[in-house]
Design an enzyme around this catalytic site. Structure first.
Site, PDB file in Angstrom:
ATOM      1  N   SER A 141      -7.760  -4.131   7.108  1.00 23.58           N
ATOM      2  CA  SER A 141      -8.789  -4.831   7.885  1.00 23.58           C
ATOM      3  C   SER A 141      -9.100  -4.045   9.155  1.00 23.58           C
ATOM      4  O   SER A 141     -10.261  -3.934   9.558  1.00 23.58           O
ATOM      5  CB  SER A 141      -8.304  -6.230   8.262  1.00 23.58           C
ATOM      6  OG  SER A 141      -8.038  -6.974   7.104  1.00 23.58           O
ATOM      7  N   ARG A 161       0.853  -1.189   0.000  1.00 26.10           N
ATOM      8  CA  ARG A 161       0.000   0.000   0.000  1.00 26.10           C
ATOM      9  C   ARG A 161       0.887   1.237   0.000  1.00 26.10           C
ATOM     10  O   ARG A 161       1.427   1.606  -1.025  1.00 26.10           O
ATOM     11  CB  ARG A 161      -0.934  -0.011   1.216  1.00 26.10           C
ATOM     12  CG  ARG A 161      -2.126  -0.904   1.036  1.00 26.10           C
ATOM     13  CD  ARG A 161      -2.764  -1.301   2.329  1.00 26.10           C
ATOM     14  NE  ARG A 161      -1.886  -2.179   3.099  1.00 26.10           N
ATOM     15  CZ  ARG A 161      -2.237  -2.812   4.200  1.00 26.10           C
ATOM     16  NH1 ARG A 161      -3.423  -2.637   4.697  1.00 26.10           N
ATOM     17  NH2 ARG A 161      -1.397  -3.610   4.810  1.00 26.10           N
TER      18      ARG A 161
HETATM   19  P1  ADP Z   1      -3.597  -6.202   6.997  1.00 28.64           P
HETATM   20  O1  ADP Z   1      -2.223  -5.622   6.779  1.00 28.64           O
HETATM   21  O2  ADP Z   1      -4.725  -5.332   6.484  1.00 28.64           O
HETATM   22  O3  ADP Z   1      -3.848  -6.786   8.354  1.00 28.64           O
HETATM   23  P2  ADP Z   1      -3.043  -8.841   5.984  1.00 28.64           P
HETATM   24  O4  ADP Z   1      -2.026  -9.226   6.974  1.00 28.64           O
HETATM   25  O5  ADP Z   1      -4.226  -9.719   5.886  1.00 28.64           O
HETATM   26  O6  ADP Z   1      -3.656  -7.388   6.048  1.00 28.64           O
HETATM   27  O7  ADP Z   1      -2.337  -8.660   4.580  1.00 28.64           O
HETATM   28  C1  ADP Z   1      -2.057  -9.676   3.677  1.00 28.64           C
HETATM   29  C2  ADP Z   1      -1.408  -9.058   2.473  1.00 28.64           C
HETATM   30  O8  ADP Z   1      -2.360  -8.230   1.802  1.00 28.64           O
HETATM   31  C3  ADP Z   1      -0.220  -8.147   2.766  1.00 28.64           C
HETATM   32  O9  ADP Z   1       0.729  -8.315   1.743  1.00 28.64           O
HETATM   33  C4  ADP Z   1      -0.814  -6.760   2.712  1.00 28.64           C
HETATM   34  O10 ADP Z   1       0.147  -5.787   2.388  1.00 28.64           O
HETATM   35  C5  ADP Z   1      -1.829  -6.945   1.608  1.00 28.64           C
HETATM   36  N1  ADP Z   1      -2.912  -5.959   1.676  1.00 28.64           N
HETATM   37  C6  ADP Z   1      -3.736  -5.704   2.703  1.00 28.64           C
HETATM   38  N2  ADP Z   1      -4.596  -4.704   2.394  1.00 28.64           N
HETATM   39  C7  ADP Z   1      -4.289  -4.310   1.119  1.00 28.64           C
HETATM   40  C8  ADP Z   1      -4.785  -3.291   0.238  1.00 28.64           C
HETATM   41  N3  ADP Z   1      -5.749  -2.463   0.610  1.00 28.64           N
HETATM   42  N4  ADP Z   1      -4.224  -3.189  -0.998  1.00 28.64           N
HETATM   43  C9  ADP Z   1      -3.218  -4.016  -1.336  1.00 28.64           C
HETATM   44  N5  ADP Z   1      -2.690  -4.975  -0.556  1.00 28.64           N
HETATM   45  C10 ADP Z   1      -3.210  -5.119   0.667  1.00 28.64           C
END
Ligand code: ADP
Length: 160
Positions: free
Chosen positions: A128, A90
């Site tokens: 999230s 991001r």
């Molecule tokens: P968060 O960082 O929201 O808790 P996760 O640990 O589930 O999310 O993230 C899993 C992957 O998805 C990571 O590589 C994170 O950078 C990516 N990710 C999360 N939200 C987004 C978004 N809005 N756009 C692009 N990638 C995302």
């Protein structure tokens, strides 16, 4: 066959994750979405709930498997015979942590390659935790999560 792993907490899955999944499956033959079971990090949804939401949002989409794993990502990759991991980026703030993780994983498992996919501009600020914060205060989350996740969030945060 080109297989990628997309790991994360998905607590819960957002449209930002869904966008990465859609774009990743466009450049591989099979995508394994791996929900990390992290007992040290408190989660809002159980692993089963997170898995069910992902499956429901994907609606039987071909060539995408949803599963969970605990322990090291490199071990999960080795068990599945996969060498490529997809991560979403991001803002610049994601970069340092992701860079560190990618190097650490490469060190543990030299065959492993981490591919970074830039977020789509609509989802730049979407996480999230942001969605949960909005849901707690009954903000509008329609454009941030799949419908089944919206429903689950409303249910989870009713009576808080
Ligand atoms: P968060 O960082 O929201 O808790 P996760 O640990 O589930 O999310 O993230 C899993 C992957 O998805 C990571 O590589 C994170 O950078 C990516 N990710 C999360 N939200 C987004 C978004 N809005 N756009 C692009 N990638 C995302």
């Amino acid at each position: 066959m080109k297989v990628f792993v997309y790991p994360g907490s998905f607590d819960p899955v957002t449209n930002g994750h869904m966008d990465i999944i859609e774009r990743a499956i466009g450049i591989c033959d099979k995508l394994i979405v791996g929900i990390l079971i992290n007992n040290k990090k408190e989660s809002t949804f159980s692993v089963k709930e997170r898995e069910d939401m992902l499956k429901s949002a994907l609606n039987g989409r071909a060539n995408i498997e949803v599963t969970s794993f605990s322990g090291l990502l490199v071990d999960f990759m080795k068990q599945n015979n996969v060498t490529t991991v997809i991560r979403g980026l991001r803002a610049v703030s994601d970069f340092e942590n992701e860079f560190q993780l990618a190097l650490l994983n490469k060190n543990q498992y030299p065959d492993m390659e981490t591919l970074f996919m830039m977020t789509s501009s609509n989802y730049l600020y979407l996480s999230s935790s942001m969605v949960k914060e909005l849901a707690i205060y009954k903000g509008n989350i329609d454009s941030y999560v799949p419908a089944c996740v919206k429903e689950a969030l409303i249910k989870k945060f009713t009576n808080i």
